[in-house]
Design a protein around this motif. Structure first.
Motif, PDB file in Angstrom:
ATOM      1  N   TYR A  50       0.830  -1.206   0.000  1.00  0.00           N
ATOM      2  CA  TYR A  50       0.000   0.000   0.000  1.00  0.00           C
ATOM      3  C   TYR A  50       0.867   1.259   0.000  1.00  0.00           C
ATOM      4  CZ  TYR A  50      -3.961  -3.039   0.975  1.00  0.00           C
ATOM      5  OH  TYR A  50      -4.924  -4.013   0.893  1.00  0.00           O
ATOM      6  N   LEU A  51       1.919   1.250   0.802  1.00  0.00           N
ATOM      7  CA  LEU A  51       2.817   2.393   0.875  1.00  0.00           C
ATOM      8  C   LEU A  51       3.524   2.609  -0.459  1.00  0.00           C
ATOM      9  CD1 LEU A  51       3.947   4.589   2.724  1.00  0.00           C
ATOM     10  CD2 LEU A  51       5.730   2.976   3.409  1.00  0.00           C
ATOM     11  N   ALA A  52       4.044   1.542  -1.047  1.00  0.00           N
ATOM     12  CA  ALA A  52       4.744   1.647  -2.329  1.00  0.00           C
ATOM     13  C   ALA A  52       3.800   2.106  -3.436  1.00  0.00           C
ATOM     14  CB  ALA A  52       5.373   0.308  -2.690  1.00  0.00           C
ATOM     15  N   THR A  53       2.582   1.605  -3.423  1.00  0.00           N
ATOM     16  CA  THR A  53       1.598   2.006  -4.433  1.00  0.00           C
ATOM     17  C   THR A  53       1.241   3.483  -4.292  1.00  0.00           C
ATOM     18  OG1 THR A  53       0.702  -0.235  -4.403  1.00  0.00           O
ATOM     19  CG2 THR A  53      -0.653   1.457  -5.422  1.00  0.00           C
ATOM     20  N   ALA A  54       1.098   3.956  -3.064  1.00  0.00           N
ATOM     21  CA  ALA A  54       0.791   5.370  -2.833  1.00  0.00           C
ATOM     22  C   ALA A  54       1.932   6.257  -3.338  1.00  0.00           C
ATOM     23  CB  ALA A  54       0.519   5.630  -1.359  1.00  0.00           C
ATOM     24  N   PHE A  55       3.182   5.880  -3.016  1.00  0.00           N
ATOM     25  CA  PHE A  55       4.321   6.663  -3.509  1.00  0.00           C
ATOM     26  C   PHE A  55       4.421   6.578  -5.030  1.00  0.00           C
ATOM     27  CE2 PHE A  55       6.116   6.506   0.888  1.00  0.00           C
ATOM     28  CZ  PHE A  55       6.224   7.886   1.043  1.00  0.00           C
ATOM     29  N   GLY A  56       4.092   5.425  -5.598  1.00  0.00           N
ATOM     30  CA  GLY A  56       4.077   5.287  -7.053  1.00  0.00           C
ATOM     31  C   GLY A  56       3.058   6.206  -7.700  1.00  0.00           C
ATOM     32  N   ALA A  57       1.900   6.346  -7.063  1.00  0.00           N
ATOM     33  CA  ALA A  57       0.868   7.247  -7.585  1.00  0.00           C
ATOM     34  C   ALA A  57       1.331   8.699  -7.523  1.00  0.00           C
ATOM     35  CB  ALA A  57      -0.438   7.066  -6.816  1.00  0.00           C
ATOM     36  N   VAL A  58       2.045   9.056  -6.457  1.00  0.00           N
ATOM     37  CA  VAL A  58       2.601  10.417  -6.357  1.00  0.00           C
ATOM     38  C   VAL A  58       3.587  10.650  -7.490  1.00  0.00           C
ATOM     39  CG1 VAL A  58       4.048  11.953  -4.975  1.00  0.00           C
ATOM     40  CG2 VAL A  58       2.250  10.621  -3.876  1.00  0.00           C
ATOM     41  N   VAL A  74      -4.811  11.403 -10.839  1.00  0.00           N
ATOM     42  CA  VAL A  74      -3.937  10.416 -10.209  1.00  0.00           C
ATOM     43  C   VAL A  74      -3.454  10.925  -8.854  1.00  0.00           C
ATOM     44  CG1 VAL A  74      -1.741   9.173 -10.438  1.00  0.00           C
ATOM     45  CG2 VAL A  74      -3.250   9.404 -12.410  1.00  0.00           C
ATOM     46  N   GLY A  75      -3.310  12.235  -8.702  1.00  0.00           N
ATOM     47  CA  GLY A  75      -2.871  12.816  -7.444  1.00  0.00           C
ATOM     48  C   GLY A  75      -3.863  12.626  -6.308  1.00  0.00           C
ATOM     49  N   LEU A  76      -5.093  12.270  -6.627  1.00  0.00           N
ATOM     50  CA  LEU A  76      -6.102  11.993  -5.599  1.00  0.00           C
ATOM     51  C   LEU A  76      -6.006  10.567  -5.062  1.00  0.00           C
ATOM     52  CD1 LEU A  76      -9.180  13.738  -7.239  1.00  0.00           C
ATOM     53  CD2 LEU A  76      -7.819  14.577  -5.325  1.00  0.00           C
ATOM     54  N   TRP A  77      -5.285   9.700  -5.735  1.00  0.00           N
ATOM     55  CA  TRP A  77      -5.211   8.293  -5.341  1.00  0.00           C
ATOM     56  C   TRP A  77      -4.458   8.021  -4.041  1.00  0.00           C
ATOM     57  CZ3 TRP A  77      -3.662   5.620 -10.602  1.00  0.00           C
ATOM     58  CH2 TRP A  77      -4.673   5.817 -11.533  1.00  0.00           C
ATOM     59  N   PRO A  78      -3.323   8.668  -3.773  1.00  0.00           N
ATOM     60  CA  PRO A  78      -2.527   8.267  -2.605  1.00  0.00           C
ATOM     61  C   PRO A  78      -3.276   8.268  -1.273  1.00  0.00           C
ATOM     62  CG  PRO A  78      -1.209   9.659  -4.008  1.00  0.00           C
ATOM     63  CD  PRO A  78      -2.609   9.681  -4.561  1.00  0.00           C
ATOM     64  N   SER A  79      -4.111   9.245  -1.035  1.00  0.00           N
ATOM     65  CA  SER A  79      -4.823   9.269   0.250  1.00  0.00           C
ATOM     66  C   SER A  79      -5.778   8.083   0.373  1.00  0.00           C
ATOM     67  CB  SER A  79      -5.575  10.582   0.431  1.00  0.00           C
ATOM     68  OG  SER A  79      -6.481  10.783  -0.639  1.00  0.00           O
ATOM     69  N   THR A  80      -6.431   7.711  -0.708  1.00  0.00           N
ATOM     70  CA  THR A  80      -7.328   6.564  -0.688  1.00  0.00           C
ATOM     71  C   THR A  80      -6.544   5.269  -0.484  1.00  0.00           C
ATOM     72  OG1 THR A  80      -8.853   7.704  -2.170  1.00  0.00           O
ATOM     73  CG2 THR A  80      -9.087   5.313  -1.992  1.00  0.00           C
ATOM     74  N   ILE A  81      -5.421   5.149  -1.170  1.00  0.00           N
ATOM     75  CA  ILE A  81      -4.580   3.957  -1.041  1.00  0.00           C
ATOM     76  C   ILE A  81      -4.058   3.828   0.390  1.00  0.00           C
ATOM     77  CG2 ILE A  81      -2.439   2.868  -1.812  1.00  0.00           C
ATOM     78  CD1 ILE A  81      -2.991   4.257  -4.570  1.00  0.00           C
ATOM     79  N   MET A  82      -3.609   4.940   0.963  1.00  0.00           N
ATOM     80  CA  MET A  82      -3.101   4.904   2.339  1.00  0.00           C
ATOM     81  C   MET A  82      -4.216   4.549   3.329  1.00  0.00           C
ATOM     82  SD  MET A  82       0.096   5.316   2.235  1.00  0.00           S
ATOM     83  CE  MET A  82       0.486   5.632   3.938  1.00  0.00           C
ATOM     84  N   LEU A  83      -5.415   5.046   3.089  1.00  0.00           N
ATOM     85  CA  LEU A  83      -6.544   4.711   3.955  1.00  0.00           C
ATOM     86  C   LEU A  83      -6.854   3.223   3.877  1.00  0.00           C
ATOM     87  CD1 LEU A  83      -8.702   5.703   5.888  1.00  0.00           C
ATOM     88  CD2 LEU A  83     -10.141   6.186   3.927  1.00  0.00           C
TER      89      LEU A  83
END
Length: 87
Positions: free
Chosen positions: A38-46, A64-73
């Motif tokens: 999840y962490l790697a995917t969030a950083f990948g989205a950033v 795509v910039g909206l994805w990291p918060s959802t992924i981290m949640l």
């Protein structure tokens, strides 16, 4: 002074209600995913968002910039299921 009690309480106590079958099945399989994914995917989205922005694709970068918060949640929820189990 004690506040007057309502006719019934609206609070939910631990183990008062069970999760449905679908929720339990989803939690069973998603708990197999390591938290680092999840962490790697969030950083990948950033990074992807930054790359899209630098390439001039402003709307796609914002999307795509909206994805990291959802992924981290989702990662936090996954961690909670791993630590506390599924009721």
């Amino acid at each position: 002074m004690v506040a007057p009690r309502a006719e019934f309480e609206m609070s939910v106590h631990a183990h008062q209600h069970e999760e449905g079958y679908l929720t339990k099945a989803i939690e069973h399989y998603t708990s197999m995913v390591p938290s680092g994914v999840y962490l790697a995917t969030a950083f990948g989205a950033v990074g992807l968002s930054l790359g899209l922005r630098l390439a001039g694709h402003r709307n796609a970068a914002l999307f795509v910039g909206l994805w990291p918060s959802t992924i981290m949640l989702m990662g936090v929820y996954n961690k909670m299921v791993k630590l506390h189990g599924s009721q």
